[in-house]
Enzyme design. Sequence first.
Site, mmCIF file in Angstrom:
data_model
loop_
_atom_site.group_PDB
_atom_site.id
_atom_site.type_symbol
_atom_site.label_atom_id
_atom_site.label_comp_id
_atom_site.label_asym_id
_atom_site.label_seq_id
_atom_site.Cartn_x
_atom_site.Cartn_y
_atom_site.Cartn_z
ATOM 1 N N LYS A 70 0.832 -1.284 0.264
ATOM 2 C CA LYS A 70 -0.058 -0.140 -0.040
ATOM 3 C C LYS A 70 0.892 1.135 0.075
ATOM 4 O O LYS A 70 0.545 2.293 -0.473
ATOM 5 C CB LYS A 70 -0.916 -0.339 1.179
ATOM 6 N N ASP A 106 -10.055 3.121 2.441
ATOM 7 C CA ASP A 106 -9.399 2.536 3.735
ATOM 8 C C ASP A 106 -11.062 3.587 5.131
ATOM 9 O O ASP A 106 -11.558 2.690 5.356
ATOM 10 C CB ASP A 106 -8.792 2.422 4.387
#
Length: 286
Positions: A70, A106
């Site tokens: 990420k 997220d």
Amino acid sequence: MVRGTTSVVGVFGWPVRHSASPAMHNAAFADLGLDWVYVPFAVAPKSVGQALEGVRALNIVGVNVTVPLKERVLPYLDSCSESARAIGSVNTIVHREGRLHGESTDGPGFLAALHHAGLPVRPQTRAVVLGAGGSARAVIRALLEAGAHVIVANRTPNRAADLVRAVTDGLPDPHIDLTALEEPALRNALENADLLVNTTSVGMAPHTEEVLPVPATLPGRLLVVDLIYNPIETRLLRQARESGCRTQNGIEMLVRQGAISFRHWTGREPSIDRMREAVEAVLAGS
Ligand code: ATR
């Protein structure tokens, strides 16, 4: 069925074999009758740049990015959202005409999960967040963007201080404080809180008996969220339930971040229920 016309999306991870995302997205494609497929790609950290060139070359519509990639994809993107840049992490890439754009779904997924649990975050909302790793950054940035007051407690205080500098970047008036990851400090912090979130790995399988230094009895007004979903009920969540708190495990955030990625790629509204069922089936089988 995969055909010549099928649009391809997927997930980059290392490892990727335990990811529930393929089942979740493919269930949503099937539900809408979309000619799309979601594929797992095992991408070694050193190959991230080449893999992203592959997205362009193969006309893949987009990918999710998971652990440990990420943070690593950022230098290879043409653009990314301000929030993704602040937290230094991208979990969704959208490919349009050779350009790669990064987003982090997220944080918004976390807020949607809270909304589902009956806590729409407002400027009066007071949250205590345990941990200062990658997931904490996403969660805290989203809470601050929604105007909430956040108290962060982390085992390593320096890491929490670094987090504060990063997640507040570009926000006009962020409300964020630090406290110790110790019982008296947490008891104090939780006195006026609406929300307690565990973003640490404490309590995750196979170390399910490890505990955080939270008070044995928690204020019953709290919503307690544990981002862990294996086990489905961590010791923290059991303790919270026994204290009379509302609780939520990490499945809902997983599903909601996925749903937001799905919208970015397809422009369509997926069935949250189908996605959740698919994730639960994967977890039940693992
Ligand atoms: P993620 O991307 O899932 O957030 P991470 O970035 O590795 O994972 O962060 C893990 C978090 O769990 C950190 O906040 C870590 O605390 P430190 O910054 O002090 O390392 C926390 N953590 C892991 N094991 C812990 C333990 N036994 N006790 C307390 N905190 C722990």
